[in-house]
Design a protein around this motif. Structure first.
Motif, PDB file in Angstrom:
ATOM      1  N   ALA A   1      -3.571  13.352   2.126  1.00  0.00           N
ATOM      2  CA  ALA A   1      -4.388  12.994   3.290  1.00  0.00           C
ATOM      3  C   ALA A   1      -4.503  11.473   3.418  1.00  0.00           C
ATOM      4  O   ALA A   1      -4.394  10.921   4.520  1.00  0.00           O
ATOM      5  N   VAL A   2      -4.707  10.792   2.288  1.00  0.00           N
ATOM      6  CA  VAL A   2      -4.806   9.324   2.296  1.00  0.00           C
ATOM      7  C   VAL A   2      -3.477   8.714   2.735  1.00  0.00           C
ATOM      8  O   VAL A   2      -3.435   7.762   3.534  1.00  0.00           O
ATOM      9  N   MET A   3      -2.372   9.261   2.245  1.00  0.00           N
ATOM     10  CA  MET A   3      -1.049   8.747   2.619  1.00  0.00           C
ATOM     11  C   MET A   3      -0.778   8.958   4.109  1.00  0.00           C
ATOM     12  O   MET A   3      -0.165   8.109   4.765  1.00  0.00           O
ATOM     13  N   ALA A   4      -1.205  10.098   4.641  1.00  0.00           N
ATOM     14  CA  ALA A   4      -1.023  10.361   6.074  1.00  0.00           C
ATOM     15  C   ALA A   4      -1.815   9.359   6.905  1.00  0.00           C
ATOM     16  O   ALA A   4      -1.322   8.849   7.921  1.00  0.00           O
ATOM     17  N   TYR A   5      -3.034   9.064   6.470  1.00  0.00           N
ATOM     18  CA  TYR A   5      -3.850   8.067   7.182  1.00  0.00           C
ATOM     19  C   TYR A   5      -3.196   6.684   7.107  1.00  0.00           C
ATOM     20  O   TYR A   5      -3.168   5.940   8.102  1.00  0.00           O
ATOM     21  N   ASP A   6      -2.653   6.339   5.950  1.00  0.00           N
ATOM     22  CA  ASP A   6      -1.964   5.061   5.784  1.00  0.00           C
ATOM     23  C   ASP A   6      -0.798   4.944   6.755  1.00  0.00           C
ATOM     24  O   ASP A   6      -0.603   3.911   7.406  1.00  0.00           O
ATOM     25  N   ARG A   7      -0.008   6.007   6.897  1.00  0.00           N
ATOM     26  CA  ARG A   7       1.131   5.999   7.828  1.00  0.00           C
ATOM     27  C   ARG A   7       0.650   5.946   9.279  1.00  0.00           C
ATOM     28  O   ARG A   7       1.283   5.331  10.135  1.00  0.00           O
ATOM     29  N   TYR A   8      -0.472   6.617   9.551  1.00  0.00           N
ATOM     30  CA  TYR A   8      -1.032   6.578  10.910  1.00  0.00           C
ATOM     31  C   TYR A   8      -1.381   5.140  11.303  1.00  0.00           C
ATOM     32  O   TYR A   8      -1.042   4.683  12.407  1.00  0.00           O
ATOM     33  N   VAL A   9      -2.049   4.427  10.412  1.00  0.00           N
ATOM     34  CA  VAL A   9      -2.424   3.037  10.710  1.00  0.00           C
ATOM     35  C   VAL A   9      -1.162   2.178  10.865  1.00  0.00           C
ATOM     36  O   VAL A   9      -1.067   1.336  11.768  1.00  0.00           O
ATOM     37  N   ALA A  10      -0.164   2.404   9.992  1.00  0.00           N
ATOM     38  CA  ALA A  10       1.055   1.599  10.038  1.00  0.00           C
ATOM     39  C   ALA A  10       1.822   1.804  11.340  1.00  0.00           C
ATOM     40  O   ALA A  10       2.383   0.848  11.898  1.00  0.00           O
ATOM     41  N   VAL A  11       1.863   3.045  11.840  1.00  0.00           N
ATOM     42  CA  VAL A  11       2.635   3.358  13.042  1.00  0.00           C
ATOM     43  C   VAL A  11       1.843   3.074  14.312  1.00  0.00           C
ATOM     44  O   VAL A  11       2.367   2.517  15.278  1.00  0.00           O
TER      45      VAL A  11
ATOM     46  N   HIS B   1      -9.494   1.666  -4.086  1.00  0.00           N
ATOM     47  CA  HIS B   1     -10.684   2.515  -3.948  1.00  0.00           C
ATOM     48  C   HIS B   1     -10.312   3.933  -3.504  1.00  0.00           C
ATOM     49  O   HIS B   1     -10.853   4.927  -4.020  1.00  0.00           O
ATOM     50  N   LEU B   2      -9.377   4.042  -2.550  1.00  0.00           N
ATOM     51  CA  LEU B   2      -8.955   5.366  -2.070  1.00  0.00           C
ATOM     52  C   LEU B   2      -8.246   6.145  -3.175  1.00  0.00           C
ATOM     53  O   LEU B   2      -8.486   7.349  -3.344  1.00  0.00           O
ATOM     54  N   ALA B   3      -7.378   5.472  -3.921  1.00  0.00           N
ATOM     55  CA  ALA B   3      -6.651   6.150  -4.998  1.00  0.00           C
ATOM     56  C   ALA B   3      -7.613   6.615  -6.091  1.00  0.00           C
ATOM     57  O   ALA B   3      -7.537   7.767  -6.550  1.00  0.00           O
ATOM     58  N   ILE B   4      -8.521   5.737  -6.493  1.00  0.00           N
ATOM     59  CA  ILE B   4      -9.505   6.119  -7.509  1.00  0.00           C
ATOM     60  C   ILE B   4     -10.360   7.270  -6.998  1.00  0.00           C
ATOM     61  O   ILE B   4     -10.672   8.214  -7.740  1.00  0.00           O
ATOM     62  N   GLY B   5     -10.714   7.215  -5.718  1.00  0.00           N
ATOM     63  CA  GLY B   5     -11.517   8.283  -5.131  1.00  0.00           C
ATOM     64  C   GLY B   5     -10.829   9.632  -5.194  1.00  0.00           C
ATOM     65  O   GLY B   5     -11.459  10.649  -5.503  1.00  0.00           O
ATOM     66  N   THR B   6      -9.518   9.656  -4.904  1.00  0.00           N
ATOM     67  CA  THR B   6      -8.795  10.935  -4.956  1.00  0.00           C
ATOM     68  C   THR B   6      -8.771  11.494  -6.379  1.00  0.00           C
ATOM     69  O   THR B   6      -8.956  12.701  -6.577  1.00  0.00           O
ATOM     70  N   TRP B   7      -8.570  10.627  -7.376  1.00  0.00           N
ATOM     71  CA  TRP B   7      -8.540  11.088  -8.770  1.00  0.00           C
ATOM     72  C   TRP B   7      -9.919  11.561  -9.224  1.00  0.00           C
ATOM     73  O   TRP B   7     -10.031  12.577  -9.921  1.00  0.00           O
TER      74      TRP B   7
ATOM     75  N   PRO C   1       0.793  -1.244   0.000  1.00  0.00           N
ATOM     76  CA  PRO C   1       0.000   0.000   0.000  1.00  0.00           C
ATOM     77  C   PRO C   1       0.821   1.287   0.000  1.00  0.00           C
ATOM     78  O   PRO C   1       0.518   2.219  -0.743  1.00  0.00           O
ATOM     79  N   MET C   2       1.868   1.361   0.847  1.00  0.00           N
ATOM     80  CA  MET C   2       2.627   2.605   0.944  1.00  0.00           C
ATOM     81  C   MET C   2       3.235   2.996  -0.399  1.00  0.00           C
ATOM     82  O   MET C   2       3.139   4.150  -0.838  1.00  0.00           O
ATOM     83  N   TYR C   3       3.838   2.034  -1.081  1.00  0.00           N
ATOM     84  CA  TYR C   3       4.484   2.346  -2.357  1.00  0.00           C
ATOM     85  C   TYR C   3       3.464   2.497  -3.486  1.00  0.00           C
ATOM     86  O   TYR C   3       3.737   3.165  -4.478  1.00  0.00           O
ATOM     87  N   PHE C   4       2.326   1.885  -3.328  1.00  0.00           N
ATOM     88  CA  PHE C   4       1.239   2.117  -4.288  1.00  0.00           C
ATOM     89  C   PHE C   4       0.837   3.590  -4.273  1.00  0.00           C
ATOM     90  O   PHE C   4       0.680   4.221  -5.324  1.00  0.00           O
ATOM     91  N   PHE C   5       0.680   4.156  -3.073  1.00  0.00           N
ATOM     92  CA  PHE C   5       0.342   5.578  -2.966  1.00  0.00           C
ATOM     93  C   PHE C   5       1.498   6.464  -3.440  1.00  0.00           C
ATOM     94  O   PHE C   5       1.274   7.492  -4.078  1.00  0.00           O
TER      95      PHE C   5
END
Length: 305
Positions: free
Chosen positions: A116-126, A143-149, A58-62
């Motif tokens: 914002a999505v990437m920050a949430y991803d890091r929050y869950v990871a940490v 879904h999150l990536a498509i949503g942002t676009w 996920p992290m590198y996908f974003f």
């Protein structure tokens, strides 16, 4: 009575850069160097992420999505700026100006939501490492990536429609090095209050909402870092999060400063400098801050090479 969607201008002139011959060529070399470095950095990240299976998470996908945006953002504005500096061709067609503004707002808006999505991803990871795999699945990432676009696209469509259904009949000189919302509103010969209100409301709600999500995520991350036992781990985490937060604040701060304000406060000279931070500087910095300092990315690049 003049129709709102009738424009008497068929082309615009970009007057945001210096006319002095002794300045134009050094500026051309400078911005060309920055643009090529930005392309090289982001393309390198994309190659590493797409070819190395160790980075298929996920992290590198974003980060791959961020690299695509950082390629598109300067390409939308810098290529025309280079043409102006080298060939002195300051003219851009009405359609070209409209498309330039659309793609710029689309890319900038999408990046705001993606951060914002990437920050949430890091929050869950940490903060919730044991539940990370269950919470952040690749399906959710898609879904999150498509949503942002998608949100970025419709946000840009709304802003572009509001600007280019105005009439431009008094002047066609855009006091900026690319077509943007504030200088275009300043050119209109129709009242812009109602459209500005819609633009400010939409940009304020979406931009501020994304910024709040990003800020809260990083606050929780920093609190989790403070609770670490190892001083070495704390120092490494602080270094990473601090650099991330610096670039995020730079991007959010400059975009909010540009778009979440009335056109009456538009200051061409100041806005040109501010716009270079989110349009030119952050796409250059993002690969270095988010990816090229990462050991996994360095190892992936070695394997690719």
């Amino acid at each position: 009575m003049q129709r709102a969607n009738l424009s008497l201008v068929s082309e615009f002139v970009l007057v945001g850069l210096s006319d002095a011959p002794e300045v134009r060529f050094p500026l051309f070399v400078l911005f060309l160097t920055i643009y090529l470095a930005t392309m090289a950095g982001n393309i390198t990240i994309l190659v590493a992420i797409t070819t190395d299976t160790h980075l298929h998470n996920p992290m590198y996908f974003f980060l791959g999505n961020l690299s695509v945006l950082d390629i598109l953002c300067p390409t939308t504005t810098v290529l025309k700026m280079l043409e102006v500096l080298l060939l002195e061709n300051k003219v851009i067609s009405f359609t070209g100006c409209m498309l330039q503004l659309f793609f710029l707002i689309d890319v900038v808006g999408t990046e705001i939501f993606l951060l914002a999505v990437m920050a949430y991803d890091r929050y869950v990871a940490v903060c919730h490492p044991l539940q990370y795999v269950n919470i952040i699945s690749m399906k959710l990432c898609a879904h999150l990536a498509i949503g942002t676009w998608v949100v970025g696209f419709f946000n840009s469509f709304l802003h572009t429609a509001l600007v280019f259904t105005l009439s431009f009949c008094d002047s066609n000189e855009v006091d900026q090095y690319y077509c943007d919302i504030p200088p275009m509103l300043a050119l209109s010969c129709l009242p812009t209050y109602s459209r500005e209100l819609v633009i400010l409301t939409v940009a304020g709600v979406l931009g501020s909402g994304a910024f709040v999500v990003t800020l809260i995520s990083y606050i929780y991350i920093l609190l989790a870092i403070l609770g670490m036992n190892s001083s070495e781990s704390r120092h490494k985490a602080f270094s990473t999060c601090g650099s991330h937060l610096t670039v995020v604040c730079l991007f959010y701060g400059t975009t909010i400063c540009t778009y979440v304000r009335p056109s009456s406060s538009y200051q061409p000279h100041q806005d040109r400098i501010v716009s270079m931070f989110y349009g030119i500087l952050t796409p250059l910095l993002n690969p270095m801050i988010y990816s090229l300092r990462n050991k996994e990315v360095k190892c992936a690049l070695r394997r690719v090479i």
